[in-house]
Write an enzyme that holds these catalytic residues in place. Structure first.
Site, PDB file in Angstrom:
ATOM      1  N   ARG A  43       1.008  -1.356  -0.067  1.00 17.66           N
ATOM      2  CA  ARG A  43      -0.007   0.053  -0.118  1.00 17.66           C
ATOM      3  C   ARG A  43       1.027   1.185  -0.121  1.00 17.66           C
ATOM      4  O   ARG A  43       1.777   1.396   0.939  1.00 17.66           O
ATOM      5  CB  ARG A  43      -1.136   0.294   1.290  1.00 17.66           C
ATOM      6  CG  ARG A  43      -2.021   1.262   1.222  1.00 17.66           C
ATOM      7  CD  ARG A  43      -2.794   0.849   2.410  1.00 17.66           C
ATOM      8  NE  ARG A  43      -2.695   1.076   3.462  1.00 17.66           N
ATOM      9  CZ  ARG A  43      -3.396   1.019   4.749  1.00 17.66           C
ATOM     10  NH1 ARG A  43      -4.586   0.602   4.304  1.00 17.66           N
ATOM     11  NH2 ARG A  43      -2.862   0.976   5.859  1.00 17.66           N
ATOM     12  N   SER A 112     -12.739  -4.172  -0.188  1.00 15.66           N
ATOM     13  CA  SER A 112     -13.005  -3.963   1.196  1.00 15.66           C
ATOM     14  C   SER A 112     -14.559  -3.795   1.279  1.00 15.66           C
ATOM     15  O   SER A 112     -15.283  -3.338   0.449  1.00 15.66           O
ATOM     16  CB  SER A 112     -12.491  -2.576   1.639  1.00 15.66           C
ATOM     17  OG  SER A 112     -11.050  -2.837   1.592  1.00 15.66           O
ATOM     18  N   LYS A 141      -7.053   4.410   9.670  1.00 12.41           N
ATOM     19  CA  LYS A 141      -8.102   4.997   8.969  1.00 12.41           C
ATOM     20  C   LYS A 141      -9.042   5.543   9.990  1.00 12.41           C
ATOM     21  O   LYS A 141      -9.932   5.034  10.483  1.00 12.41           O
ATOM     22  CB  LYS A 141      -8.817   3.837   8.161  1.00 12.41           C
ATOM     23  CG  LYS A 141      -8.058   3.357   6.924  1.00 12.41           C
ATOM     24  CD  LYS A 141      -8.969   2.952   5.943  1.00 12.41           C
ATOM     25  CE  LYS A 141      -7.920   2.469   4.470  1.00 12.41           C
ATOM     26  NZ  LYS A 141      -8.944   1.953   3.590  1.00 12.41           N
TER      27      LYS A 141
END
Length: 211
Positions: A43, A112, A141
């Protein structure tokens, strides 16, 4: 079968917050896999295309040498160009069906999902696994509201593909996820913020094996 549920037991999601450059990312990934990580997601939210591609090629090659699969977060172009095993997309990213058109039938697509409805849509669109959460409150997040163990159970029961829990998971709370039918856990800071990444992976892998 291109993806076995056990390959998702300890799913490592990279983050540059605790290392520097491609060499640092590779060192952390190698330590994680040697400790027991079974799957890697690269990521990178802030790299330009060429730098991201160079890093992706390095990490994909490393994972292949270590015998684990590697997917790219969000960027289908990078996944294709780097030869990664697939891609992981969020609800705001490319639809799984469109990702499948780009990647072809042999690649892995993870999606997701924050609830059962999103998970069912993802499976119908061709997803191979679901990443669901946030399991617990997380600093990675900050806008992701936790769905908790019962929310995760609902996602697991809604689909026939493997489900991985993500978000705020640590060695202290992983026990709350036992018995939900999860294939595994996805971790970021619990792994890569640890002073000894390999040791953290070893402990998390053992705990994840009890799910």
């Amino acid at each position: 079968m291109k993806l076995k549920p056990e390959e998702l037991r300890l799913y490592a999601v990279t983050d540059r917050a605790w290392t520097e450059g491609t060499e640092g990312v590779c060192r952390q990934v190698e330590a994680a896999v040697r400790g027991g990580a079974t799957f890697v997601q690269l990521r990178e939210k802030h790299l330009e295309h060429d730098e991201f591609l160079a890093e992706a090629r390095a990490v994909v090659a490393l994972c292949r040498a270590l015998g684990v699969k590697c997917v790219i977060n969000d960027d289908v172009d990078i996944a294709v160009e780097s030869g990664a095993d697939g891609v992981h997309v969020g609800q705001e990213d490319l639809e799984a069906s469109l990702a499948r058109e780009r990647l072809g039938p042999g690649k892995i697509i993870g999606v997701s999902a924050h609830n059962a409805a999103e998970a069912r849509r993802a499976e119908a669109a061709g997803a191979d696994y679901i990443g669901s959460g946030a399991a617990f409150a997380t600093s990675t997040k900050e806008t992701a509201a936790p769905i908790g163990p019962e929310g995760l159970r609902a996602v697991v029961e809604a689909v026939s593909i493997p489900v991985v829990a993500i978000g705020g998971i640590s060695r202290e709370n992983i026990g709350r996820l036992e018995g939900l039918g999860l294939a595994g856990i996805a971790v970021v800071s619990a792994l890569f913020a640890a002073p000894d990444v390999e040791a953290a992976a070893r402990e998390l892998s053992e705990l994840a094996g009890r799910l």
